[in-house]
Structures are given as C-alpha cells and as structure tokens.
Write a protein that holds these residues in place. Structure first.
Motif, PDB file in Angstrom:
ATOM      1  N   LEU A  35      -8.199 -64.786  15.831  1.00  0.00           N
ATOM      2  CA  LEU A  35      -6.762 -64.520  15.994  1.00  0.00           C
ATOM      3  C   LEU A  35      -6.368 -64.697  17.462  1.00  0.00           C
ATOM      4  N   GLY A  36      -5.280 -65.441  17.680  1.00  0.00           N
ATOM      5  CA  GLY A  36      -4.805 -65.706  19.034  1.00  0.00           C
ATOM      6  C   GLY A  36      -5.496 -66.876  19.710  1.00  0.00           C
ATOM      7  N   LYS A  37      -6.443 -67.500  19.007  1.00  0.00           N
ATOM      8  CA  LYS A  37      -7.173 -68.637  19.591  1.00  0.00           C
ATOM      9  C   LYS A  37      -6.707 -69.961  18.974  1.00  0.00           C
ATOM     10  N   ILE A  38      -6.933 -71.043  19.723  1.00  0.00           N
ATOM     11  CA  ILE A  38      -6.573 -72.379  19.258  1.00  0.00           C
ATOM     12  C   ILE A  38      -7.667 -72.894  18.332  1.00  0.00           C
ATOM     13  N   MET A  39      -7.262 -73.339  17.129  1.00  0.00           N
ATOM     14  CA  MET A  39      -8.183 -73.960  16.177  1.00  0.00           C
ATOM     15  C   MET A  39      -7.834 -75.430  16.007  1.00  0.00           C
ATOM     16  N   ILE A  40      -8.861 -76.265  16.014  1.00  0.00           N
ATOM     17  CA  ILE A  40      -8.679 -77.691  15.697  1.00  0.00           C
ATOM     18  C   ILE A  40      -9.438 -77.964  14.411  1.00  0.00           C
ATOM     19  N   MET A  41      -8.718 -78.339  13.361  1.00  0.00           N
ATOM     20  CA  MET A  41      -9.346 -78.620  12.065  1.00  0.00           C
ATOM     21  C   MET A  41      -9.251 -80.110  11.767  1.00  0.00           C
ATOM     22  N   LYS A  42     -10.375 -80.692  11.361  1.00  0.00           N
ATOM     23  CA  LYS A  42     -10.404 -82.107  11.007  1.00  0.00           C
ATOM     24  C   LYS A  42     -10.970 -82.272   9.599  1.00  0.00           C
ATOM     25  N   PHE A  43     -10.330 -83.128   8.815  1.00  0.00           N
ATOM     26  CA  PHE A  43     -10.851 -83.477   7.491  1.00  0.00           C
ATOM     27  C   PHE A  43     -11.972 -84.494   7.669  1.00  0.00           C
ATOM     28  N   VAL A  44     -13.142 -84.205   7.063  1.00  0.00           N
ATOM     29  CA  VAL A  44     -14.297 -85.098   7.184  1.00  0.00           C
ATOM     30  C   VAL A  44     -14.486 -85.926   5.916  1.00  0.00           C
ATOM     31  N   LYS A  45     -14.560 -85.246   4.775  1.00  0.00           N
ATOM     32  CA  LYS A  45     -14.743 -85.921   3.488  1.00  0.00           C
ATOM     33  C   LYS A  45     -14.566 -84.893   2.375  1.00  0.00           C
ATOM     34  N   TYR A  46     -14.694 -85.338   1.138  1.00  0.00           N
ATOM     35  CA  TYR A  46     -14.693 -84.442  -0.015  1.00  0.00           C
ATOM     36  C   TYR A  46     -16.146 -84.081  -0.369  1.00  0.00           C
ATOM     37  N   PRO A 215       5.132 -66.046   9.498  1.00  0.00           N
ATOM     38  CA  PRO A 215       5.980 -67.245   9.629  1.00  0.00           C
ATOM     39  C   PRO A 215       7.391 -66.995   9.092  1.00  0.00           C
ATOM     40  N   LEU A 216       8.381 -67.553   9.774  1.00  0.00           N
ATOM     41  CA  LEU A 216       9.764 -67.448   9.295  1.00  0.00           C
ATOM     42  C   LEU A 216      10.021 -68.440   8.167  1.00  0.00           C
ATOM     43  N   LYS A 217       9.487 -69.671   8.341  1.00  0.00           N
ATOM     44  CA  LYS A 217       9.621 -70.722   7.323  1.00  0.00           C
ATOM     45  C   LYS A 217       8.259 -71.394   7.161  1.00  0.00           C
ATOM     46  N   PRO A 218       7.406 -70.871   6.260  1.00  0.00           N
ATOM     47  CA  PRO A 218       6.047 -71.402   6.123  1.00  0.00           C
ATOM     48  C   PRO A 218       6.043 -72.891   5.763  1.00  0.00           C
ATOM     49  N   ILE A 219       5.245 -73.664   6.514  1.00  0.00           N
ATOM     50  CA  ILE A 219       5.081 -75.099   6.258  1.00  0.00           C
ATOM     51  C   ILE A 219       3.630 -75.310   5.839  1.00  0.00           C
ATOM     52  N   SER A 220       3.424 -75.793   4.625  1.00  0.00           N
ATOM     53  CA  SER A 220       2.068 -75.955   4.105  1.00  0.00           C
ATOM     54  C   SER A 220       1.397 -77.193   4.684  1.00  0.00           C
ATOM     55  N   LEU A 221       0.184 -77.004   5.209  1.00  0.00           N
ATOM     56  CA  LEU A 221      -0.572 -78.095   5.811  1.00  0.00           C
ATOM     57  C   LEU A 221      -1.376 -78.852   4.759  1.00  0.00           C
ATOM     58  N   ASN A 222      -1.184 -80.173   4.684  1.00  0.00           N
ATOM     59  CA  ASN A 222      -2.017 -81.056   3.869  1.00  0.00           C
ATOM     60  C   ASN A 222      -2.989 -81.741   4.823  1.00  0.00           C
ATOM     61  N   LEU A 223      -4.205 -81.187   4.914  1.00  0.00           N
ATOM     62  CA  LEU A 223      -5.164 -81.677   5.904  1.00  0.00           C
ATOM     63  C   LEU A 223      -5.679 -83.075   5.566  1.00  0.00           C
ATOM     64  N   VAL A 224      -5.723 -83.417   4.279  1.00  0.00           N
ATOM     65  CA  VAL A 224      -6.181 -84.759   3.892  1.00  0.00           C
ATOM     66  C   VAL A 224      -5.215 -85.808   4.427  1.00  0.00           C
ATOM     67  N   LYS A 225      -3.911 -85.548   4.302  1.00  0.00           N
ATOM     68  CA  LYS A 225      -2.909 -86.496   4.811  1.00  0.00           C
ATOM     69  C   LYS A 225      -2.841 -86.475   6.332  1.00  0.00           C
ATOM     70  N   ALA A 226      -2.841 -85.276   6.911  1.00  0.00           N
ATOM     71  CA  ALA A 226      -2.711 -85.156   8.369  1.00  0.00           C
ATOM     72  C   ALA A 226      -3.992 -85.576   9.074  1.00  0.00           C
ATOM     73  N   HIS A 227      -5.097 -85.346   8.401  1.00  0.00           N
ATOM     74  CA  HIS A 227      -6.450 -85.665   8.891  1.00  0.00           C
ATOM     75  C   HIS A 227      -6.906 -84.717  10.007  1.00  0.00           C
ATOM     76  N   GLU A 228      -5.980 -84.272  10.845  1.00  0.00           N
ATOM     77  CA  GLU A 228      -6.346 -83.354  11.925  1.00  0.00           C
ATOM     78  C   GLU A 228      -5.158 -82.451  12.229  1.00  0.00           C
ATOM     79  N   TYR A 229      -5.451 -81.185  12.583  1.00  0.00           N
ATOM     80  CA  TYR A 229      -4.383 -80.247  12.934  1.00  0.00           C
ATOM     81  C   TYR A 229      -4.891 -79.325  14.040  1.00  0.00           C
ATOM     82  N   THR A 230      -4.010 -79.048  15.010  1.00  0.00           N
ATOM     83  CA  THR A 230      -4.319 -78.104  16.085  1.00  0.00           C
ATOM     84  C   THR A 230      -3.254 -77.020  16.104  1.00  0.00           C
TER      85      THR A 230
END
Length: 264
Positions: A35-46, A215-230
């Motif tokens: 909590l309070g830290k930066i996370m970088i998530m990357k999609f690798v494969k299924y 969140p005030l307006k939750p936005i759902s992350l699609n990691l497969v499409k985005a491939h990476e999120y920070t």
C-alpha cells in the motif's frame, strides 16, 4: 522487488483489516505491505489453471476446452440448485461432485453494495465474504449439501438481490443494514426442506479492508490489452486492487494470466 507467476485469487487472513497474499508457485507477496507503493504489472502469457497451456483464458482461469470438460467448472458451481450428487447422479465426475456437494453449506446475507443472498461451503466462511468485499454479513441457514443451499437461495432471491454492484462496492458507497432483522424477515420464505436448518442465534460479522483511498469512478484494467500498467496501490477490497488513479484490477477475474510485478 520483482515477482512473476500465474494469478490465482488472493489468499486472505481474517484480521482487522483483512490481510491479503498473492501466492505464486515459488513465492508470495503480502499485498498489504505494498500500500502506497508503485506497482508495475506486465502481462507475460496465459496459463490455464487446469492444463497449464498458454491458451486464452475463457472463464474462471480455464481455457475454453477445459472449462467445458472439468468438474471444477460445471454449471452447479455457479448454480448450486443444479447439484445432483445427493441423488448419486453424475454430472461430470461423481467422485469430485460428492466431495464438494455433500458437505455443510451456508446460505448467507452479505452487504457489499447492497444486501444480497449467497451460498458457500461452510469451510469458506468468512473467506467468501471477504472475496465479495462485504463489510458485514450473517449466516441464515446451514444445510448438509449444496442442493439444499441452492434451492434456499433460489427461494430467497425472489425477495432480496443475489448480485453485487462492483462499482458501488469499490467506491464504498455503502449503507449499514441490520442483517439480523433481514434474516428474520426472510425466514418465512425458506423452503420447507430447509426450514429445520435455520440459524437463529448468530450475530453479524463485520469486516474491515485495507484501503487508503477509495476510487470515485472505478476504471477496470484489462491487462491483456494494455500489456503493462504502472500505478500506486491505494487499497484492496474483495479481490480487487485499487490504485490511486481510480484504476482497479480484479485478481479473481484475471486468474490464469502469468504476470510480472515490480515494486518501487
């Protein structure tokens, strides 16, 4: 710190607040510590949770062919009233179905976005409530098999919702309810076969989630499409990671994805 593995639903510990753990094959992460830290998530494969192959996930962490074959994804999982093991009747695998269906089940009321009725194995209390992001819950009926729990839920959902609004749950737009009163009100609608299993004595259970900012307006992350999120982790509720920019990521809904996670 960098971690990599296939996503499965977070393990939880019922403390105040709830402790969350993301468990990989050779490692685990206590998510509360991020909590309070930066996370970088990357999609690798299924990686299908059944066959282990790199095939697109269809539902519940399984590829399409596994989903329509294995007992863990049969219709009675989502619709307990379809259970037939108590009749000695096989759906996909009678041995597995007896093991899961012929054990004590709870019909409960949980308040996550609104009061809803649900079913779970007794062994999954309070885990099921945590996974739904319920801030309060109470047991109504404890029955000896999944079928009886299913028909009880079917009867009660004529009078109370069986769905959670995930956006409302995540925004924490919640109203406290008197679940003991709800239980007494619904008692009359329990099917005759389950009336003897009514629980009259329990008080409601309250749950607290580790959230810094909702969140005030939750936005759902699609990691497969985005491939990476920070993003900066601002909270965890239900099986969702909540980030400071209102992005939310449903771990349960992304089971079977292999991800790489870095923490700054």
């Amino acid at each position: 710190m960098t971690f990599e593995g296939v996503l499965t639903k977070m393990e939880t510990e019922f403390t105040q607040p709830i402790q969350y753990y993301l468990v990989f094959e050779n490692d685990f992460i206590n998510m509360n510590q991020l909590l309070g830290k930066i996370m970088i998530m990357k999609f690798v494969k299924y990686q299908c949770l059944n066959c282990g192959l790199d095939k697109p996930i269809f539902r519940q962490g399984f590829c399409k062919s596994c989903f329509f074959e294995i007992p863990q994804a049969a219709d009675w999982i989502m619709r307990p009233e379809l259970s037939t093991a108590h009749l000695d009747r096989e759906d996909r695998d009678l041995e597995y179905e007896k093991k899961v269906q012929l054990q004590p089940h709870i019909v409960y009321l949980a308040n996550s976005s609104n009061v809803k009725v649900g079913v779970t194995r007794k062994s999954q209390i309070p885990t099921r409530w945590i996974d739904q992001g319920a801030h309060e819950a109470i047991e109504i009926v404890e029955v000896p098999n999944r079928y009886l729990a299913g028909i009880t839920e079917m009867a009660l959902k004529e009078y109370v919702s069986d769905k959670t609004n995930w956006r409302t749950m995540l925004k924490n737009d919640i109203v406290d309810e008197n679940l003991v009163e709800w239980r007494e009100r619904l008692k009359q609608y329990i099917p005759d076969e389950a009336k003897d299993y009514f629980i009259a004595s329990n008080t409601e259970t309250n749950l607290e989630f580790p959230v810094i900012k909702y969140p005030l307006k939750p936005i759902s992350l699609n990691l497969v499409k985005a491939h990476e999120y920070t993003g900066k982790l601002a909270g965890i509720k239900g099986q969702y990671l909540i980030f400071e920019d209102d992005t939310v990521f449903n771990i349960r809904g992304n089971e079977g994805l292999v991800v790489n996670i870095s923490v700054k």
